[in-house]
Write a protein that holds these residues in place. Structure first.
Motif, PDB file in Angstrom:
ATOM      1  N   SER B  35       0.860  -1.182   0.000  1.00 22.88           N
ATOM      2  CA  SER B  35       0.000   0.000   0.000  1.00 22.88           C
ATOM      3  C   SER B  35       0.896   1.231   0.000  1.00 22.88           C
ATOM      4  O   SER B  35       2.066   1.165   0.407  1.00 22.88           O
ATOM      5  CB  SER B  35      -0.908   0.016   1.228  1.00 22.88           C
ATOM      6  OG  SER B  35      -0.127   0.250   2.388  1.00 22.88           O
ATOM      7  N   GLN B  37       0.692   3.797   1.824  1.00 23.12           N
ATOM      8  CA  GLN B  37       1.040   4.150   3.205  1.00 23.12           C
ATOM      9  C   GLN B  37       2.261   3.357   3.673  1.00 23.12           C
ATOM     10  O   GLN B  37       3.207   3.918   4.226  1.00 23.12           O
ATOM     11  CB  GLN B  37      -0.157   3.864   4.138  1.00 23.12           C
ATOM     12  CG  GLN B  37       0.068   4.325   5.572  1.00 23.12           C
ATOM     13  CD  GLN B  37       0.245   5.834   5.660  1.00 23.12           C
ATOM     14  OE1 GLN B  37      -0.656   6.597   5.327  1.00 23.12           O
ATOM     15  NE2 GLN B  37       1.432   6.292   6.070  1.00 23.12           N
ATOM     16  N   ARG B  38       2.237   2.048   3.436  1.00 23.80           N
ATOM     17  CA  ARG B  38       3.364   1.208   3.881  1.00 23.80           C
ATOM     18  C   ARG B  38       4.659   1.587   3.175  1.00 23.80           C
ATOM     19  O   ARG B  38       5.728   1.607   3.785  1.00 23.80           O
ATOM     20  CB  ARG B  38       3.058  -0.269   3.591  1.00 23.80           C
ATOM     21  CG  ARG B  38       2.152  -0.877   4.646  1.00 23.80           C
ATOM     22  CD  ARG B  38       1.762  -2.298   4.301  1.00 23.80           C
ATOM     23  NE  ARG B  38       1.070  -2.913   5.429  1.00 23.80           N
ATOM     24  CZ  ARG B  38       0.360  -4.041   5.350  1.00 23.80           C
ATOM     25  NH1 ARG B  38       0.239  -4.667   4.195  1.00 23.80           N
ATOM     26  NH2 ARG B  38      -0.221  -4.539   6.423  1.00 23.80           N
ATOM     27  N   ALA B  40       5.375   4.547   1.829  1.00 21.38           N
ATOM     28  CA  ALA B  40       5.786   5.863   2.339  1.00 21.38           C
ATOM     29  C   ALA B  40       6.446   5.704   3.709  1.00 21.38           C
ATOM     30  O   ALA B  40       7.484   6.330   3.989  1.00 21.38           O
ATOM     31  CB  ALA B  40       4.573   6.800   2.420  1.00 21.38           C
ATOM     32  N   ASP B  41       5.875   4.829   4.563  1.00 17.76           N
ATOM     33  CA  ASP B  41       6.474   4.578   5.880  1.00 17.76           C
ATOM     34  C   ASP B  41       7.886   4.008   5.741  1.00 17.76           C
ATOM     35  O   ASP B  41       8.821   4.455   6.417  1.00 17.76           O
ATOM     36  CB  ASP B  41       5.622   3.590   6.693  1.00 17.76           C
ATOM     37  CG  ASP B  41       4.321   4.237   7.191  1.00 17.76           C
ATOM     38  OD1 ASP B  41       4.199   5.482   7.074  1.00 17.76           O
ATOM     39  OD2 ASP B  41       3.440   3.494   7.666  1.00 17.76           O
ATOM     40  N   SER B  46       6.420  11.417   3.637  1.00 20.32           N
ATOM     41  CA  SER B  46       4.978  11.619   3.795  1.00 20.32           C
ATOM     42  C   SER B  46       4.261  11.142   2.531  1.00 20.32           C
ATOM     43  O   SER B  46       4.864  11.035   1.462  1.00 20.32           O
ATOM     44  CB  SER B  46       4.679  13.098   4.022  1.00 20.32           C
ATOM     45  OG  SER B  46       4.988  13.800   2.830  1.00 20.32           O
ATOM     46  N   LYS B  47       2.964  10.868   2.690  1.00 15.57           N
ATOM     47  CA  LYS B  47       2.191  10.488   1.512  1.00 15.57           C
ATOM     48  C   LYS B  47       2.171  11.618   0.478  1.00 15.57           C
ATOM     49  O   LYS B  47       2.151  11.364  -0.720  1.00 15.57           O
ATOM     50  CB  LYS B  47       0.759  10.086   1.914  1.00 15.57           C
ATOM     51  CG  LYS B  47       0.668   8.609   2.346  1.00 15.57           C
ATOM     52  CD  LYS B  47      -0.715   8.217   2.834  1.00 15.57           C
ATOM     53  CE  LYS B  47      -1.626   7.771   1.702  1.00 15.57           C
ATOM     54  NZ  LYS B  47      -2.855   7.088   2.241  1.00 15.57           N
ATOM     55  N   SER B  48       2.217  12.838   0.945  1.00 17.90           N
ATOM     56  CA  SER B  48       2.162  13.938  -0.034  1.00 17.90           C
ATOM     57  C   SER B  48       3.453  14.010  -0.858  1.00 17.90           C
ATOM     58  O   SER B  48       3.420  14.290  -2.055  1.00 17.90           O
ATOM     59  CB  SER B  48       1.832  15.280   0.641  1.00 17.90           C
ATOM     60  OG  SER B  48       2.951  15.714   1.382  1.00 17.90           O
ATOM     61  N   TYR B  51       3.078  11.413  -3.464  1.00 19.51           N
ATOM     62  CA  TYR B  51       2.228  11.802  -4.602  1.00 19.51           C
ATOM     63  C   TYR B  51       2.860  12.888  -5.468  1.00 19.51           C
ATOM     64  O   TYR B  51       2.414  13.135  -6.570  1.00 19.51           O
ATOM     65  CB  TYR B  51       0.832  12.231  -4.112  1.00 19.51           C
ATOM     66  CG  TYR B  51      -0.042  11.030  -3.823  1.00 19.51           C
ATOM     67  CD1 TYR B  51      -0.484  10.205  -4.858  1.00 19.51           C
ATOM     68  CD2 TYR B  51      -0.407  10.701  -2.523  1.00 19.51           C
ATOM     69  CE1 TYR B  51      -1.268   9.100  -4.602  1.00 19.51           C
ATOM     70  CE2 TYR B  51      -1.199   9.587  -2.253  1.00 19.51           C
ATOM     71  CZ  TYR B  51      -1.622   8.799  -3.306  1.00 19.51           C
ATOM     72  OH  TYR B  51      -2.391   7.693  -3.058  1.00 19.51           O
ATOM     73  N   LYS B  57      -0.855   4.125  -7.218  1.00 15.68           N
ATOM     74  CA  LYS B  57      -0.227   2.823  -7.045  1.00 15.68           C
ATOM     75  C   LYS B  57       0.193   2.214  -8.387  1.00 15.68           C
ATOM     76  O   LYS B  57       1.288   1.668  -8.525  1.00 15.68           O
ATOM     77  CB  LYS B  57      -1.209   1.889  -6.323  1.00 15.68           C
ATOM     78  CG  LYS B  57      -0.545   0.666  -5.717  1.00 15.68           C
ATOM     79  CD  LYS B  57      -1.524  -0.113  -4.844  1.00 15.68           C
ATOM     80  CE  LYS B  57      -1.038  -1.533  -4.634  1.00 15.68           C
ATOM     81  NZ  LYS B  57      -1.975  -2.352  -3.855  1.00 15.68           N
TER      82      LYS B  57
END
Lengths: 210, 210
Positions: B35, B37-38, B40-41, B46-48, B51, B57
């Motif tokens: 995902s 989120q995973r 990015a972690d 950050s997710k931003s 993007y 994805k």
């Protein structure tokens, strides 16, 4: 299910209906897009009926692996004709050739595609890995039997049946992977070479080198 | 990235940091568990920021396919020694053998596992399918070149380089699929047979049948 054929006739029960729905959802959304909601929708069942049969997605996928391997083994099962040369050619043909006159539901390429998608899960999942190791083994044993029959009847060269069988399964796994994931026709390119390998390695009287 | 090596040194930029994070997340969670989120972690972004680099994805996964294929091609690149027999053995050895003395980051089996997981996506995804068709082709061309050199130097039998090359790539794809998805050691079982195939098919002077 009719006579142990996973996709034949009406589904025998909700379990089988869910398995077929999983197959359709896998074809439509891919492995990463499989969700219990989508599968329940495909099966026309409520999520609560679904959870009556399966603990969750992982449980479902293990059952589905079993289901697709049953179909896989059914497709590639050779009934011995008593003629090992014929039997080994039938075996290879079952994997490599299309049978346009024989309308199968679902078609073989769809089953092989799902097989590759499920097999790739074994990279991460030890339960899947164990199962695919067993299936390769069963697949190889079928071929060992044919080769042993051929040697016994004096029509095949005195090869090591295990070694030749494992090599051939490796070749067929390679063809299956390529066919399911390429947009040209890899089978056409290697078909003759595989036939030649069988002729040269196994079949007595074809080449002078034996 | 150092000298075009995807995993060498510090990541050159956020794009490369995200690619390496995707590799780690794929190893940890499997393809279906990837995902944004995973990833990015894992990349500590950050997710931003994510993007800023990728539309989503699907866009990420196409870039990641490119990234893993770059690494794949780097691992299996043979520098010609001028001795085609040596070169073809090196090529096969690169795919089949472990190099315990050479600590690679990440190890080859991890790259091959990710390769199989990505390749299985090509069952559903035409963009992936196109890319893997091209890569098989590049892979085959490398082998064709070695075989042509061997024939020209008079050390290989006068085979059809295309045919032998495609057959060998099929075998190696089969070994890669099996190795990544079984819990025994399929390479050990076919290693000798592959060597014999090369000796018997290509190398002049080894067997009397040529």
């Amino acid at each position: 299910m009719t006579d142990g054929i996973p996709f034949a006739g009406e589904p025998a029960d909700s379990h089988e209906a869910i398995m077929r729905a999983t197959f359709r959802a896998l074809r439509e959304y891919g492995y990463a897009g499989l969700s219990i909601q989508r599968i329940a929708d495909e099966a026309d069942l409520s999520k609560s009926t679904f959870y009556h049969h399966f603990d969750g997605k992982e449980d479902l996928l293990l059952s589905f692996q079993e289901f697709i391997l049953t179909e896989f083994n059914r497709i590639f099962q050779v009934e011995s004709t008593g003629d090992p040369e014929q039997d080994i050619k039938t075996f290879v043909s079952l994997v490599l050739d299309d049978f346009p006159d024989c309308v199968e539901t679902p078609d073989k390429n769809a089953v092989l595609g799902s097989y590759v998608e499920m097999r790739a899960q074994a990279v991460q999942n030890p339960d899947f890995r164990e199962k695919f190791t067993e299936t390769d083994e069963l697949f190889a044993r079928q071929l060992v039997q044919i080769i042993e029959d051929g040697i016994e009847q004096g029509v095949f060269a005195d090869v090591n049946p295990e070694t030749v069988s494992r090599f051939m399964i490796t070749i067929l796994d390679g063809v299956i992977l390529q066919s399911a994931t390429r947009n040209d026709n890899p089978v056409a390119e290697v078909r003759d070479t595989i036939d030649e390998y069988i002729e040269e390695t196994l079949i007595l009287g074809t080449y002078s080198s034996h």
